[in-house]
Scaffold this active site. Structure first.
Site, short mmCIF file in Angstrom:
data_model
loop_
_atom_site.label_atom_id
_atom_site.label_comp_id
_atom_site.label_asym_id
_atom_site.label_seq_id
_atom_site.Cartn_x
_atom_site.Cartn_y
_atom_site.Cartn_z
N SER A 71 0.92 -1.27 0.10
CA SER A 71 0.06 -0.05 -0.16
C SER A 71 1.05 1.28 -0.14
CB SER A 71 -0.97 -0.05 1.12
OG SER A 71 -1.85 1.13 1.15
N LYS A 121 -20.21 18.48 8.24
CA LYS A 121 -19.25 18.88 9.08
C LYS A 121 -18.83 17.80 10.09
CE LYS A 121 -16.47 22.08 10.80
NZ LYS A 121 -15.22 22.37 9.95
#
Lengths: 153, 298
Positions: free
Chosen positions: B126, B178
């Site tokens: 990765s 948010k």
């Protein structure tokens, strides 16, 4: 018989005083004295810095190497300054019966400015040996009115 | 008046001892300061830079098992600045980590003017593979775990747990998204889609970077870009690594490329007291495990 009585008896004998011959020190003797001083500095003082210098890759200047070099220069400056000011001679000069005359605190410092790692003083590291080879005297010694002499008694 | 040089031998010896001792103290203190604050002593021409643990960003104390991108960036810069170092070997043993931190290291590796070889040991997957792919040459063991070209953003949410314990998450936000990703409630379908879309974007950045680094097309990477890991031997066939081997092969490659005899020098890090204490805390069975809460390219 104590020392004062010995001195009094010797004075009564009216023997000739000790003869001391002072002459300008020769190049070879001064060079040998200097090498002896370098050996003493390396033996007793520079061990810890040697570890740093030896661990560096030859030909590569790093900050650590520069710092070690600066310290070595200050050690040389301190060694010659302090010994000449305090004793009138360095251990190397003592071995070869040399003395430095006319050294005061400040003159002693100026005599060693070639070891100050700030430009332009390091240039003296090249100028001084050349001048010494030609005239038998150091530039800074001439400037400060000091001299290295050989004492024979 | 007595000349200085006519002092008794005893006095001369005493003065000499004091002067030499004083100078020795000055030299020792200087040496200690240089060693303490110096950036280390490089005696080789190939820098071995370890990249071990989960890659995270930040400059603070990093627990054992993690590696900060700042640390690796500093090592790479040090190797670049050291005139004696001619090549770099990145010793990778990492499952990946923060996408941003991995990208930072990969960018730095790619920008180095000195040749870099990445050696994937146990794991170089990765984000760690992202870093490896930016090197000039990639080497892996045939059994190394590599690839894993995917992005992970999973997290645990406690919404139901809180409700069962009669606890309320008082949502106070200006802007609907948010508090997206908060663990105190389940994400709405819109939020789930929003998060997955961002992960897809990071995935595309990841694939584009690897494709560019390996001279492949993104289309060529697609079949193996679903997050699966590959063994070193499979990665060689897929074009993700250049050679099977380890550190010795990396040094040989650099010797051939640079025409030098490789003298490797390991860039080790002195652990600070805080880092040592952090490691001790981690070994405490009652301690809290620290995990980064950022999208992980792992």
């Amino acid at each position: 018989m104590n020392q004062s009585e010995v001195d009094r008896v010797l004075a009564q004998l009216n023997l000739p005083g000790r003869r001391v011959v002072v002459r300008p020190a020769g190049r070879v003797r001064r060079l040998l004295a200097f090498l002896a001083d370098v050996f003493i500095i390396d033996l007793f003082v520079l061990g810890p810095l040697d570890v740093i210098v030896r661990s560096m890759r030859p030909g590569v200047v790093t900050q650590e190497l520069y710092a070690a070099f600066t310290t070595i220069m200050f050690v040389f400056l301190g060694y010659f300054w302090l010994f000449e000011y305090l004793l009138g001679q360095t251990p190397g000069q003592l071995l070869f019966r040399l003395e430095t005359r006319g050294v005061t605190f400040w003159r002693g410092l100026v005599r060693q400015l070639l070891f100050l790692p700030l430009m332009p003083f390091p240039l003296l590291l090249f100028i001084e040996p050349l001048f010494f080879l030609v005239s038998g005297e150091r530039v800074l010694a001439r400037w400060t009115g000091t001299e290295t002499v050989e004492v024979l008694s | 008046m007595k000349r200085k040089s006519e002092l008794g031998l005893g006095k001369k010896i005493v003065v000499s001892v004091f002067v030499l001792a004083g100078l020795a103290v000055v030299a020792s203190v200087s040496a200690a300061v240089i060693m303490l604050f110096g950036s280390g002593f490089t005696t080789g021409n190939v820098a071995l830079i370890p990249l071990e643990g989960v890659i995270v960003s930040g400059t603070g104390v990093v627990p054992s098992g993690f590696v900060s991108s700042d640390t690796v960036l500093k090592d790479l810069q040090r190797a670049e600045d050291d005139a004696g170092v001619e090549g770099v070997v990145l010793l990778i043993n990492s499952p990946g980590g923060s996408a941003v931190a991995s990208d930072e290291i990969a960018e730095k590796v790619a920008s180095l003017e000195k040749p870099v070889v990445a050696v994937i040991r146990e794991v170089g997957a990765s984000g760690a593979y992202w870093v490896a792919s930016s090197a000039d040459h990639v080497i892996a063991n045939r059994m190394s775990i590599t690839g894993s070209l995917g992005v992970l953003g999973s997290y645990v949410s406690f919404g139901r747990f809180l409700r069962e314990w009669n606890l309320t998450y008082n949502r106070l936000v200006a802007g609907e998204m948010k508090d997206v990703g908060t663990p105190f409630r389940e994400p709405t379908p819109e939020e789930q889609a929003f998060l997955e879309e961002r992960l897809e974007m990071i995935h595309e950045f990841f694939l584009s970077a690897v494709a560019e680094n390996r001279n492949l097309t993104v289309a060529e990477l697609r079949p193996i870009a679903d997050g699966r890991f590959l063994l070193g031997s499979e990665a060689l066939a897929a074009g993700l690594v250049d050679e099977l081997g380890g550190k010795e092969e990396a040094l040989s490659w650099l010797e051939e490329r640079l025409g030098i005899t490789a003298e490797p020098v390991l860039y080790e890090h002195k652990r600070s007291l805080l880092e040592v204490l952090s490691t001790l805390e981690e070994k405490n069975p009652f301690g809290l495990a620290v995990r980064p809460a950022v999208p992980m390219a792992r």
